[in-house]
Design an enzyme around this catalytic site. Sequence first.
Site, PDB file in Angstrom:
ATOM      1  N   ASP A  36       0.831  -1.201   0.000  1.00 35.77           N
ATOM      2  CA  ASP A  36       0.000   0.000   0.000  1.00 35.77           C
ATOM      3  C   ASP A  36       0.867   1.253   0.000  1.00 35.77           C
ATOM      4  O   ASP A  36       0.557   2.245  -0.651  1.00 35.77           O
ATOM      5  CB  ASP A  36      -0.908   0.022   1.245  1.00 35.77           C
ATOM      6  CG  ASP A  36      -2.024  -1.006   1.147  1.00 35.77           C
ATOM      7  OD1 ASP A  36      -2.012  -1.797   0.185  1.00 35.77           O
ATOM      8  OD2 ASP A  36      -2.892  -1.016   2.037  1.00 35.77           O
ATOM      9  N   GLU A 117     -23.962 -17.251  -6.850  1.00 35.67           N
ATOM     10  CA  GLU A 117     -23.224 -16.044  -6.455  1.00 35.67           C
ATOM     11  C   GLU A 117     -23.686 -15.597  -5.077  1.00 35.67           C
ATOM     12  O   GLU A 117     -24.825 -15.848  -4.703  1.00 35.67           O
ATOM     13  CB  GLU A 117     -23.546 -14.881  -7.417  1.00 35.67           C
ATOM     14  CG  GLU A 117     -23.333 -15.208  -8.856  1.00 35.67           C
ATOM     15  CD  GLU A 117     -23.887 -14.131  -9.783  1.00 35.67           C
ATOM     16  OE1 GLU A 117     -24.390 -13.089  -9.299  1.00 35.67           O
ATOM     17  OE2 GLU A 117     -23.811 -14.350 -11.002  1.00 35.67           O
ATOM     18  N   LYS A 119     -25.296 -12.988  -2.566  1.00 36.77           N
ATOM     19  CA  LYS A 119     -26.207 -11.852  -2.739  1.00 36.77           C
ATOM     20  C   LYS A 119     -25.689 -10.723  -1.859  1.00 36.77           C
ATOM     21  O   LYS A 119     -25.793 -10.770  -0.632  1.00 36.77           O
ATOM     22  CB  LYS A 119     -27.627 -12.239  -2.352  1.00 36.77           C
ATOM     23  CG  LYS A 119     -28.642 -11.153  -2.635  1.00 36.77           C
ATOM     24  CD  LYS A 119     -30.062 -11.676  -2.487  1.00 36.77           C
ATOM     25  CE  LYS A 119     -31.100 -10.669  -2.935  1.00 36.77           C
ATOM     26  NZ  LYS A 119     -31.085  -9.442  -2.172  1.00 36.77           N
ATOM     27  N   ASP A 121     -25.383  -7.275   0.004  1.00 35.96           N
ATOM     28  CA  ASP A 121     -26.371  -6.377   0.594  1.00 35.96           C
ATOM     29  C   ASP A 121     -25.917  -4.933   0.414  1.00 35.96           C
ATOM     30  O   ASP A 121     -25.272  -4.354   1.279  1.00 35.96           O
ATOM     31  CB  ASP A 121     -26.510  -6.715   2.088  1.00 35.96           C
ATOM     32  CG  ASP A 121     -27.872  -6.307   2.612  1.00 35.96           C
ATOM     33  OD1 ASP A 121     -28.700  -5.832   1.802  1.00 35.96           O
ATOM     34  OD2 ASP A 121     -28.106  -6.458   3.818  1.00 35.96           O
ATOM     35  N   TYR A 228     -22.647  -8.265 -11.504  1.00 43.28           N
ATOM     36  CA  TYR A 228     -23.228  -9.604 -11.630  1.00 43.28           C
ATOM     37  C   TYR A 228     -24.169  -9.752 -12.814  1.00 43.28           C
ATOM     38  O   TYR A 228     -24.877 -10.752 -12.912  1.00 43.28           O
ATOM     39  CB  TYR A 228     -23.951  -9.996 -10.339  1.00 43.28           C
ATOM     40  CG  TYR A 228     -24.937  -8.960  -9.840  1.00 43.28           C
ATOM     41  CD1 TYR A 228     -26.080  -8.656 -10.553  1.00 43.28           C
ATOM     42  CD2 TYR A 228     -24.704  -8.280  -8.641  1.00 43.28           C
ATOM     43  CE1 TYR A 228     -26.971  -7.706 -10.108  1.00 43.28           C
ATOM     44  CE2 TYR A 228     -25.598  -7.327  -8.183  1.00 43.28           C
ATOM     45  CZ  TYR A 228     -26.726  -7.044  -8.920  1.00 43.28           C
ATOM     46  OH  TYR A 228     -27.603  -6.099  -8.475  1.00 43.28           O
ATOM     47  N   LYS A 317     -32.153 -16.835   0.847  1.00 39.38           N
ATOM     48  CA  LYS A 317     -31.786 -15.876   1.903  1.00 39.38           C
ATOM     49  C   LYS A 317     -31.203 -16.561   3.149  1.00 39.38           C
ATOM     50  O   LYS A 317     -31.598 -17.670   3.501  1.00 39.38           O
ATOM     51  CB  LYS A 317     -33.028 -15.059   2.330  1.00 39.38           C
ATOM     52  CG  LYS A 317     -33.667 -14.288   1.198  1.00 39.38           C
ATOM     53  CD  LYS A 317     -32.829 -13.121   0.723  1.00 39.38           C
ATOM     54  CE  LYS A 317     -32.996 -11.916   1.600  1.00 39.38           C
ATOM     55  NZ  LYS A 317     -34.064 -11.009   1.192  1.00 39.38           N
ATOM     56  N   CYS A 411     -11.679   6.502  35.971  1.00 38.59           N
ATOM     57  CA  CYS A 411     -11.345   5.546  34.908  1.00 38.59           C
ATOM     58  C   CYS A 411     -11.285   4.135  35.485  1.00 38.59           C
ATOM     59  O   CYS A 411     -10.574   3.891  36.462  1.00 38.59           O
ATOM     60  CB  CYS A 411     -10.005   5.917  34.279  1.00 38.59           C
ATOM     61  SG  CYS A 411      -9.393   4.669  33.126  1.00 38.59           S
ATOM     62  N   CYS A 414      -7.290   3.004  35.101  1.00 35.89           N
ATOM     63  CA  CYS A 414      -6.175   3.606  35.828  1.00 35.89           C
ATOM     64  C   CYS A 414      -6.637   4.444  37.026  1.00 35.89           C
ATOM     65  O   CYS A 414      -5.808   4.928  37.792  1.00 35.89           O
ATOM     66  CB  CYS A 414      -5.314   4.451  34.898  1.00 35.89           C
ATOM     67  SG  CYS A 414      -6.086   5.997  34.406  1.00 35.89           S
ATOM     68  N   CYS A 429     -11.094   9.591  30.101  1.00 33.31           N
ATOM     69  CA  CYS A 429     -10.168   9.374  31.205  1.00 33.31           C
ATOM     70  C   CYS A 429      -9.069  10.419  31.068  1.00 33.31           C
ATOM     71  O   CYS A 429      -8.551  10.643  29.974  1.00 33.31           O
ATOM     72  CB  CYS A 429      -9.594   7.964  31.095  1.00 33.31           C
ATOM     73  SG  CYS A 429      -7.997   7.771  31.884  1.00 33.31           S
ATOM     74  N   CYS A 435      -2.276   5.986  31.437  1.00 32.10           N
ATOM     75  CA  CYS A 435      -3.330   4.974  31.496  1.00 32.10           C
ATOM     76  C   CYS A 435      -2.963   3.844  30.528  1.00 32.10           C
ATOM     77  O   CYS A 435      -2.845   4.061  29.323  1.00 32.10           O
ATOM     78  CB  CYS A 435      -4.677   5.591  31.101  1.00 32.10           C
ATOM     79  SG  CYS A 435      -6.011   4.392  31.053  1.00 32.10           S
TER      80      CYS A 435
HETATM   81  S1  IVH Z   1     -29.294 -10.637 -10.009  1.00 35.46           S
HETATM   82  C1  IVH Z   1     -32.473 -10.683 -12.856  1.00 35.46           C
HETATM   83  N1  IVH Z   1     -27.204 -11.104  -8.482  1.00 35.46           N
HETATM   84  O1  IVH Z   1     -30.606  -8.321  -5.217  1.00 35.46           O
HETATM   85  C2  IVH Z   1     -31.448 -10.650 -11.853  1.00 35.46           C
HETATM   86  N2  IVH Z   1     -28.806  -9.536  -7.734  1.00 35.46           N
HETATM   87  O2  IVH Z   1     -33.604  -8.928  -5.242  1.00 35.46           O
HETATM   88  C3  IVH Z   1     -31.473  -9.443 -11.027  1.00 35.46           C
HETATM   89  N3  IVH Z   1     -28.276  -8.462  -5.625  1.00 35.46           N
HETATM   90  O3  IVH Z   1     -31.799  -5.641  -7.110  1.00 35.46           O
HETATM   91  C4  IVH Z   1     -30.506  -9.371  -9.948  1.00 35.46           C
HETATM   92  N4  IVH Z   1     -26.359  -9.502  -5.287  1.00 35.46           N
HETATM   93  O4  IVH Z   1     -29.688  -5.355  -5.800  1.00 35.46           O
HETATM   94  C5  IVH Z   1     -28.351 -10.426  -8.620  1.00 35.46           C
HETATM   95  N5  IVH Z   1     -25.302 -11.586  -7.263  1.00 35.46           N
HETATM   96  C6  IVH Z   1     -26.436 -10.908  -7.398  1.00 35.46           C
HETATM   97  C7  IVH Z   1     -26.884  -9.965  -6.453  1.00 35.46           C
HETATM   98  C8  IVH Z   1     -28.071  -9.303  -6.650  1.00 35.46           C
HETATM   99  C9  IVH Z   1     -27.208  -8.602  -4.812  1.00 35.46           C
HETATM  100  C10 IVH Z   1     -29.424  -7.586  -5.355  1.00 35.46           C
HETATM  101  C11 IVH Z   1     -29.718  -6.607  -6.440  1.00 35.46           C
HETATM  102  C12 IVH Z   1     -31.113  -6.840  -6.895  1.00 35.46           C
HETATM  103  C13 IVH Z   1     -31.687  -7.594  -5.750  1.00 35.46           C
HETATM  104  C14 IVH Z   1     -32.745  -8.546  -6.260  1.00 35.46           C
END
Ligand code: IVH
Length: 678
Positions: A36, A117, A119, A121, A228, A317, A411, A414, A429, A435
């Site tokens: 880095d 893949e 998912k 967040d 994705y 999920k 504290c 200390c 503190c 400390c």
């Molecule tokens: S595919 C037709 N792949 O999940 C396919 N979505 O509930 C559309 N998301 O709006 C989405 N990781 O924000 C896909 N590997 C992934 C994802 C992903 C997160 C989110 C995305 C989408 C929502 C769908």
Amino acid sequence: MMSDLSSAAARARELRRQIEHHNYRYYVLDDPEISDAEYDRLMQELKALETQFPELITPDSPTQRVGAAPVSGLEEVVHKVPMLSLDNAFTDEDVIAFDRRVRERLETDADIEYAAEPKIDGVAVSLRYEKGRLVLAATRGDGLRGENVTHNVRTIKAVPIELRGKAPEVLEVRGEVFMPIAGFKALNERALARGERTFANPRNAAAGSLRQLDPRLAATRPFDVFFYGLGEVQGWTVPPRHSDALEQLREWGLKISPLVRVVMGAQGCLEYYREIAARRESLPYEIDGVVYKVNRFVLQRELGYVARAPRWAIAHKFPAHEEHTIVRDVEFQVGRTGALTPVARLEPVFVGGVTVSNATLHNMDEVRRKDIRIGDTVVVRRAGDVIPEVVKVILDRRPPNARIVELPAHCPVCGADVEREEGEAIARCTGGLFCPAQRKESLRHFASRRALDIDGLGTKIIDQLVDRGLVRNPADLYALTVEQLASLERMGEKSAAKLVAALERSKNTTLPRFLYALGIRDVGEATAAALAEHFGTLEALEEATIEQIQETPDVGPVVAAHVRHFFDQVHNREVIRALRAHGVRWPDMQRRSAAQEGPLSGKTFVLTGTLDSMSRDEASKRIVALGGKVSSSVSKKTSYVIVGADPGSKLKKAQELGVEILDEAAFLALLKSAAPRG
Ligand code: IVH
């Protein structure tokens, strides 16, 4: 220093090429070739060249990721290819049923090939590249219409401004912008230190930050991205499988999750789910499940869509990250600057795959705001390796004997007095570096990755070094011998030698890292970088007055006073001298030009109360961006006092002095009239 323009131009090109290459290695392949600090030095050399020869700056230069001028609002973007959502599966049976539906529609008994893949967040985005250049970035919105966030997405270092190799005429890629957990945590800590509101989780932080108007703010946010999927494509024969398409995206420089796999049938999907679930807690970002997609595009087309979701994909999920439990006690931990952090001791509870028995309560204001009492039933939430948090109290379940949390007078480590300054959220503190808790924390900070990056100097080792009196300050670290280190618990000859080598490597650093490592109160990474750029050398900063320090962009009187105070302590100067004597070094930097000129030049603003449309920090940045100054106290020299909800005593002072007062609407109008167009 380069003296002629043409050799400087050639060097700048070479530096950009190298930086782009290392960005690709680091962000996309996750396989960096250089440290880095070496990377920072390349960036600094390029910045220095561009400062000396501003005509060399190109809009696509990696130095320009800091963000252009703010936009006045987010424009609407119509998605030519709609951005779909996914159906959810919660159980193994749901997944088996999904796979059965797929095979029935395709009239086959054979195992289906799926791309699996994580998912992510975060926030779904669509990026449009034309002839390989990023021209548009939009949020998903309702799937048909999103918002233009190009100004912010351009600041994300993991997003290429230009694709590598031969790119198609038009390429729309879909992905998820997210905030890594560590970055989210740091962001919230900064907000807490400034008494600002925090984000509830990384997803909210990403969504909020991505929709900012000012890209300079976005540039300071720790975004990351995974792609994705595809939107509109012209001039590319898309390969037959989704997984191959992702592979090609990666070659173009677009970041793809390293966890993408091709699996066979429902059983393959379920095995993948279990593998990722087991790794969920150790990932540096939040995922809320996995996604299975029929891998062959011809089969996807055959399956088609129902409403807004494809028949060829499903999200499986994970269980939620929130749970109920009881607060058994509240104790106080002492941090690097002496800050006392209340920590809830909880009835152990299983949350998102891990047993949780402690949660940070941040500070006493937070305890009061959430009205957390000992004995309360609370909602706790955890994210990756982040210390779990108490989201809220379930008041219906409060027992009659619930106890109010009190700040201790001394504290707990200390015994020194605990102080809380007027208007400060944080109690401290007063033991300073006497400390042991403060000493340990400042060493941890000094060694951390974004500071001097001393590999292998972990908490357990620091604790022993301080407890045995071997190390009192960062400079002492560099006097440690292999023998001394090898005598510690959990340390062999080999790891001791490794640590000494890591210490040796850490000596070669940069000024921003060094300043950050010093652990000056309120000087985070961004402030350290700003100070380094403004002053160029440590000596210049050490000698600067509070007023001069305040001329640094985004540095106000409070931070400037902390910096001045730090360098006024003989002890601190002594440690810096000793560090240098041990060979800790960094190249000097080119000074950046002073305050920005703009329509608000010469005007001084004071902010009080809470604004609806932006945080105080954001308001300050917008004022500074337009050339104005922000001060924390009202005087006759103040041009305007901006008054939000629940203003403090500054409003009264302004009235007394006859300073012009603006409410939020008037302030927004002023910004709008002053903002450069576009
Ligand atoms: S595919 C037709 N792949 O999940 C396919 N979505 O509930 C559309 N998301 O709006 C989405 N990781 O924000 C896909 N590997 C992934 C994802 C992903 C997160 C989110 C995305 C989408 C929502 C769908």
